[in-house]
Scaffold this active site. Structure first.
Site, short mmCIF file in Angstrom:
data_model
loop_
_atom_site.label_atom_id
_atom_site.label_comp_id
_atom_site.label_asym_id
_atom_site.label_seq_id
_atom_site.Cartn_x
_atom_site.Cartn_y
_atom_site.Cartn_z
CB ALA A 17 -27.15 -51.69 -19.59
CB SER A 38 -22.08 -56.43 -29.04
OG SER A 38 -21.71 -55.09 -29.24
CB VAL A 48 -15.33 -47.77 -23.93
CG1 VAL A 48 -13.83 -47.50 -23.85
CG2 VAL A 48 -15.58 -49.27 -23.85
N GLY A 52 -16.70 -38.95 -16.76
CA GLY A 52 -16.98 -38.18 -15.54
C GLY A 52 -17.14 -38.98 -14.28
N GLY A 53 -18.11 -39.88 -14.23
CA GLY A 53 -18.29 -40.62 -13.00
C GLY A 53 -19.62 -41.33 -12.90
CG PHE A 120 -21.07 -35.14 -12.04
CD1 PHE A 120 -19.70 -35.32 -11.92
CD2 PHE A 120 -21.67 -35.44 -13.27
CE1 PHE A 120 -18.94 -35.80 -12.97
CE2 PHE A 120 -20.92 -35.92 -14.32
CZ PHE A 120 -19.55 -36.10 -14.18
CG PHE A 160 -26.84 -55.20 -37.30
CD1 PHE A 160 -26.31 -53.95 -36.94
CD2 PHE A 160 -28.12 -55.25 -37.82
CE1 PHE A 160 -27.06 -52.80 -37.10
CE2 PHE A 160 -28.88 -54.09 -38.00
CZ PHE A 160 -28.34 -52.87 -37.64
CB ALA A 161 -30.05 -57.61 -32.83
CD GLN A 234 -28.50 -34.69 -20.07
OE1 GLN A 234 -27.66 -35.56 -19.95
NE2 GLN A 234 -29.21 -34.23 -19.05
CG HIS A 236 -22.85 -32.64 -21.70
ND1 HIS A 236 -21.93 -31.63 -21.53
CD2 HIS A 236 -22.60 -33.54 -20.71
CE1 HIS A 236 -21.17 -31.91 -20.49
NE2 HIS A 236 -21.55 -33.06 -19.97
CG LEU A 246 -18.81 -35.02 -22.93
CD1 LEU A 246 -20.05 -34.18 -23.04
CD2 LEU A 246 -19.05 -36.22 -22.05
CD GLU A 249 -22.32 -32.20 -15.16
OE1 GLU A 249 -23.01 -32.55 -16.14
OE2 GLU A 249 -22.75 -32.13 -14.01
NE ARG A 280 -24.73 -33.50 -17.79
CZ ARG A 280 -24.30 -34.74 -17.90
NH1 ARG A 280 -25.01 -35.62 -18.58
NH2 ARG A 280 -23.18 -35.11 -17.34
CG HIS A 349 -24.39 -36.12 -23.27
ND1 HIS A 349 -23.19 -36.68 -23.64
CD2 HIS A 349 -24.52 -36.36 -21.94
CE1 HIS A 349 -22.62 -37.24 -22.57
NE2 HIS A 349 -23.42 -37.06 -21.54
NE ARG A 384 -27.85 -39.11 -18.51
CZ ARG A 384 -26.53 -38.91 -18.37
NH1 ARG A 384 -25.96 -39.05 -17.17
NH2 ARG A 384 -25.80 -38.53 -19.39
CG ASN A 388 -28.37 -39.87 -11.24
OD1 ASN A 388 -27.62 -40.28 -10.36
ND2 ASN A 388 -29.43 -39.11 -10.99
#
Ligand SMILES: Cc1cc2nc3c(=O)[nH]c(=O)nc-3n(C[C@H](O)[C@H](O)[C@H](O)COP(=O)(O)OP(=O)(O)OC[C@H]3O[C@@H](n4cnc5c(N)ncnc54)[C@H](O)[C@@H]3O)c2cc1C
Length: 571
Positions: A17, A38, A48, A52-53, A120, A160-161, A234, A236, A246, A249, A280, A349, A384, A388
């Site tokens: 994002a 960051s 990173v 899955g997708g 998915f 570090f903010a 969520q 998973h 993980l 999926e 899920r 997750h 979710r 997505n």
């Protein structure tokens, strides 16, 4: 005196994002200076790790459509998603896939050279664009390399903010520690974008990287911005036992089965049509029911599990399409999925809730936006759908980067940073925590917090257990004190950073429990034994939690419905 760095837009977070927002803002006008802060190097952000997708409608000629993607998302969300936002999201999604493609993303291909898509959970069409099972690595590399082409983007890796500076309900900047020197700086800016990711490290059994510790949410909450829908975490279905890493999926997308102790594909009892590819929340509950009713396998430290069976897929498919999954199972559980089933159980997750923003990603503070997992628009509602989230990061990275840039171009007046807030922050970090910090061992408290959340706010919940969890978290908060720091040095003080992270997590954990306790229904990922039914009459609404000295104060706002009236979910 705290030094000041002046810029136009500050973005906190360099995951999918944050990087997408930086490119958009920087490309709108080369005069706009964009700073990206960051706490870890960009290429170590959690994004990173995604394998899955990324979901989008690419082939309407083959039967997919925006309405279908939107409906799947709304149904998956258990009707808590805001439907206008979902409609916008699905329309903007394909452009993001193609943009990445033009910037050099090596999407996996069909034989005819077009971008391939895999199935998915909860999607009624194969919609997940992927790059083998290293999609996140490639997407992040593509975005990071693209950022480097812009002279007007400056990276502050390993900064570090610590707080958001706001005056007259207008954003003025951030304070941030340079981790290397331990010095506090002011980032003075006209606009800010929070892109700090999710809060997965609230839990002990989790898929998240160690940096997903919720400061973005806590920073916003502390300046009066509400946290929305935080009860929806969520789980998973397939966390590898015992590490929690993980198993994407993609494993079920490519045809993997879930089996209980009797070797039975138990999903036929819970989602006869979609089976392992139901959403899920449904698969996770089914697995936990099997385990609770004695049809699971006994695991270490109470981590009972079921089997993910990939053996029928054959070595070729596993080697080509599930490379990383095979590597993870072999390295972290000593199991070769070509011959043996993999032990899995539901794992924390994703944070469906987050910083309250509107459809434009704008927070209630003027000049401050939030994008990616840290925000809650809400597109994902109570649950979710797989693939997505990364789409959401790209779409809202684009939207917030654009809006922040346009805002900066229009904003001609200069607003000063509130120095009193900076002094307070300096005092809090250096005098109250680093020098004078007191309290119990923060690492023990962190472990107890994570165990408490895993025990009391997991797949199945009830009022008594949530209350007990809340009591424990409040007690931990007291034992935390101001936060005890044993390492008193300034340079690379990881101990101080960990204490600041824990401070944020304890705050957010309380919000999760208070919000979950108040919601006396079951919806999506929030399932209560004492209120097992969804209650649209009383609970078709979003939770907003505001910070007060007595703890979170809750308010509610309606869900925005455009086309799809709530119905029972069947898969
Ligand atoms: C293992 C795994 C697999 C996944 N697979 C998929 C998938 O296949 N498809 C899908 O759609 N979604 C998937 N998800 C979810 C998705 O990857 C995440 O929701 C998404 O990557 C989050 O991106 P982000 O940019 O919001 O945050 P992140 O990538 O988490 O980045 C957060 C950034 O904020 C920075 N930061 C945080 N706090 C501070 C601070 N105090 N100061 C400075 N910087 C700070 C961090 O350094 C980091 O750069 C997966 C998630 C996990 C954990």
């Amino acid at each position: 005196m705290v030094d000041k760095i002046s810029t136009d837009i500050v973005i906190i977070g360099s995951g999918l994002a944050g990087l997408r927002a930086a490119i958009e803002a920087a490309s709108i006008d080369s005069s706009i200076q964009v700073s990206v802060i960051s706490k870890v190097h960009a290429m170590r952000s959690h994004s990173v790790a995604y394998a899955g997708g990324t979901g989008a409608v690419l082939y309407p000629d083959e039967g997919d459509s925006f309405d279908l993607h939107a409906f799947d998302t709304v149904k998956g969300s258990d009707y808590l998603a805001d439907q206008d936002a979902v409609e916008l999201f699905v329309r903007l999604a394909p452009r993001e896939i193609l943009r990445l493609e033009h910037w050099g993303m090596p999407w996996s291909r069909r034989p005819d050279g077009r971008i391939d898509q895999r199935p998915f959970g909860g999607h009624s069409f194969d919609r997940a664009c992927y790059a083998s099972d290293k999609t996140g690595l490639h997407a992040m590399q593509t975005l990071y390399n693209t950022c480097l082409k812009y002279d007007n983007i400056t990276f502050y890796h390993e900064w570090f903010a610590t707080s958001i500076l706001v005056e007259d309900n207008e954003f003025r900047g951030f304070t941030a520690l340079e981790i290397k020197s331990g010095e506090l700086y002011i980032f003075e800016a006209k606009a800010g974008i929070l892109a700090t990711g999710g809060a997965g490290r609230l839990y002990s059994f989790t898929t998240y990287g160690h940096s997903a510790t919720a400061e973005g949410m806590a920073m916003a909450y502390r300046v009066g911005i509400p946290l929305k829908d935080m009860e929806f975490i969520q789980f998973h279905p397939t966390g590898l036992v015992p590490s929690g890493i993980l198993i994407s999926e993609a494993a079920r997308g490519e045809g993997g089965y879930l089996r209980n102790k009797q070797g039975e594909r138990f999903m036929s009892r819970y989602a006869p049509e979609k089976m392992e590819l139901a959403p899920r929340d449904i698969v996770s509950r089914a697995m936990m029911r099997e385990i609770i009713e004695g049809r699971g396998f006994e695991g270490p430290n109470g981590l009972d599990y079921v089997h993910l069976d990939l053996t029928h897929l054959g070595e070729e498919v596993i080697d080509e399409k599930l490379t990383e999954i095979k590597m993870i199972a072999m390295k972290f559980a000593g199991i070769n999925p070509v011959n043996e089933p993999v032990p899995v159980r539901p794992v924390a997750h994703y944070t469906m809730g987050g910083v309250h923003v509107d459809i434009n990603g704008q927070t209630p503070v003027k000049g401050l936006w939030a994008a990616g997992e840290v925000n809650c628009v809400s597109i994902h509602g109570a649950n979710r759908l797989g693939c997505n989230s990364t789409t959401d990061c790209l779409v809202y990275g684009y939207i917030t980067g654009k809006n922040a840039a346009e805002y900066v171009l229009k904003k001609t007046d200069k607003s000063d940073v509130p120095l009193i807030q900076v002094e307070k922050e300096e005092k809090r970090i250096f005098d109250e925590i680093l020098k004078g910090g007191f309290g119990d061992d923060p690492y023990l408290i962190r472990r107890e917090m994570q165990n408490t959340m895993t025990q009391h706010a997991y797949v199945f919940r009830d009022g008594k257990s949530l209350e007990e969890g809340l009591r424990k978290i409040r007690e931990l908060r007291k034992r935390f004190g101001t936060g005890r720091v044993s390492d008193k040095s300034r340079e690379f003080n990881q101990n101080l950073i960990n204490v600041l992270e824990l401070d944020a997590m304890l705050e957010v954990a309380e919000v999760v429990l208070v919000s979950a306790l108040a919601r006396t229904e079951s919806r999506g990922a929030h399932y209560r034994f004492d209120y097992p039914k969804r209650d649209d009459v009383n609970w078709l609404k979003h939770t907003l939690a505001y910070k007060t000295p007595e703890g979170p104060r809750l308010e509610y706002i309606p869900v925005r419905i455009t086309k799809w009236e709530p119905k029972e979910r069947k898969y």
